[in-house]
Design a protein around this motif. Structure first.
Motif, PDB file in Angstrom:
ATOM      1  N   THR A 218       0.705  -0.786   0.114  1.00 48.14           N
ATOM      2  CA  THR A 218      -0.260  -0.193  -0.086  1.00 48.14           C
ATOM      3  C   THR A 218       1.161   1.767  -0.069  1.00 48.14           C
ATOM      4  N   GLU A 219       0.409   2.296  -0.653  1.00 50.52           N
ATOM      5  CA  GLU A 219       1.264   3.517  -0.517  1.00 50.52           C
ATOM      6  C   GLU A 219       1.577   4.093   1.174  1.00 50.52           C
ATOM      7  N   GLU A 220       0.537   3.573   1.990  1.00 52.35           N
ATOM      8  CA  GLU A 220       0.917   4.515   3.645  1.00 52.35           C
ATOM      9  C   GLU A 220       2.027   3.204   3.809  1.00 52.35           C
ATOM     10  N   GLN A 221       1.954   2.143   3.472  1.00 52.61           N
ATOM     11  CA  GLN A 221       3.282   1.230   3.885  1.00 52.61           C
ATOM     12  C   GLN A 221       4.953   1.408   3.159  1.00 52.61           C
ATOM     13  N   ASN A 222       4.420   1.529   1.486  1.00 47.13           N
ATOM     14  CA  ASN A 222       5.629   2.248   1.581  1.00 47.13           C
ATOM     15  C   ASN A 222       6.418   3.680   1.863  1.00 47.13           C
ATOM     16  N   ALA A 223       4.739   4.493   2.198  1.00 47.42           N
ATOM     17  CA  ALA A 223       5.606   5.239   2.636  1.00 47.42           C
ATOM     18  C   ALA A 223       6.341   5.782   3.870  1.00 47.42           C
ATOM     19  N   LEU A 224       5.974   4.166   4.771  1.00 45.50           N
ATOM     20  CA  LEU A 224       7.015   4.779   6.454  1.00 45.50           C
ATOM     21  C   LEU A 224       8.245   3.925   5.924  1.00 45.50           C
ATOM     22  N   VAL A 225       7.991   2.370   4.782  1.00 45.30           N
ATOM     23  CA  VAL A 225       9.060   1.963   4.448  1.00 45.30           C
ATOM     24  C   VAL A 225      10.201   2.895   3.825  1.00 45.30           C
ATOM     25  N   SER A 226       9.890   4.055   2.579  1.00 44.47           N
ATOM     26  CA  SER A 226      10.800   4.584   2.193  1.00 44.47           C
ATOM     27  C   SER A 226      11.320   5.502   3.097  1.00 44.47           C
ATOM     28  N   SER A 227      10.856   5.683   4.142  1.00 44.82           N
ATOM     29  CA  SER A 227      11.576   7.196   5.732  1.00 44.82           C
ATOM     30  C   SER A 227      12.193   5.900   6.322  1.00 44.82           C
ATOM     31  N   SER A 228      12.659   4.486   5.863  1.00 50.56           N
ATOM     32  CA  SER A 228      13.315   3.878   6.845  1.00 50.56           C
ATOM     33  C   SER A 228      14.317   4.060   6.223  1.00 50.56           C
ATOM     34  N   ASP A 229      15.611   3.596   6.922  1.00 48.35           N
ATOM     35  CA  ASP A 229      16.548   3.101   7.059  1.00 48.35           C
ATOM     36  C   ASP A 229      17.282   2.010   6.186  1.00 48.35           C
TER      37      ASP A 229
END
Length: 258
Positions: A218-229
């Motif tokens: 999902t977009e939400e999951q992608n946003a979270l992972v993209s902002s991580s290391d």
């Protein structure tokens, strides 16, 4: 019923009905495709396309899983040789091995013989194992993982956080990349879950390992992972599992963005 399924699987193996599908993996920073995971699909002449969850357990019970695993490994080697002098040469492919196959004494001899029949950069091939595979026969599994590294292959540990084994395995095995289990990602809707997710990434990095987060849909999951290391992302948000015939076209279309 089980006998009929086993006979159907055996026929499928003889007739090369088991196919390699590829699910692409992207670099978290650049979002460019850098790798793929080879996934098994059964294109049954009787049932059509069958997902592995419907046949792997029967293969294991019937003693056919090793034959399937090495067959898939050869398809990966063949694909890497095909890509070795093309625009796809920078793509790595990971190949899954079940716990039964990894615990075979002849495991290394077989993959060595197969891989040496094809000309490609061995560092582009990763052996992907699950945590439970390590526990099947610890001594043999340890030896086989070490020998995979000596052959030039990388080693991925799949489903980290699924609960099969302790984190001490990260110290005991020469793992290059760990894959965070999707169950961990699904828990990131809470602060504790997000802290756990980030903590696993930090732990892996402190041990010199890179991290793939799988199951991003999902977009939400992608946003979270993209902002991580996290180093790499895998999931339907970027790529579904594609047959070999469509994978190259998908790659070309996707990479037009860069």
């Amino acid at each position: 019923m089980e006998k009929e399924i086993t006979e159907s699987i055996l026929s499928g193996l003889k007739n090369n009905e088991f196919k390699m599908y590829l699910q692409f993996i992207v670099d978290n920073k650049t979002k460019q495709i850098v790798a793929a995971e080879a996934l098994s699909r059964w294109n049954s002449s009787e049932k059509g396309l069958v997902a592995p969850g419907s046949y792997i357990k029967y293969m294991e019970t019937a003693g056919l899983i090793s034959r399937h695993d090495f067959y898939m490994f050869e398809l990966v080697c063949r694909q890497l040789e095909k890509w070795s002098k093309t625009k796809y040469s920078n793509i790595s492919i990971s190949c899954n091995f079940t716990r039964l196959t990894l615990s075979e004494e002849s495991f290394i001899d077989k993959i060595k013989k197969i891989s040496q029949s094809y000309n490609f950069d061995k560092s582009r091939l990763s052996i992907e194992i699950t945590e439970d595979a390590i526990e099947k026969d610890r001594e043999i599994a340890t030896k086989n993982v070490m020998l995979c590294k000596e052959l030039g292959f990388k080693v991925h540990l799949d489903d980290l956080g699924s609960g099969y084994t302790s984190l001490s395995n990260l110290c005991d095995y020469t793992i290059d990349i760990v894959k965070i289990d999707r169950d961990i990602l699904l828990k990131t809707n809470t602060q504790r879950g997000r802290d756990l997710f980030k903590g696993i990434i930090a732990l892996a990095h402190s041990l010199g390992m890179k991290v793939i987060c799988e199951g991003v849909e999902t977009e939400e999951q992608n946003a979270l992972v993209s902002s991580s290391d996290c180093d790499y992302i895998q999931g339907w948000y970027y790529s579904k599992a594609l047959p070999e015939s469509k994978a190259e076209d998908f790659y070309k279309e996707y990479m037009k963005k860069f």
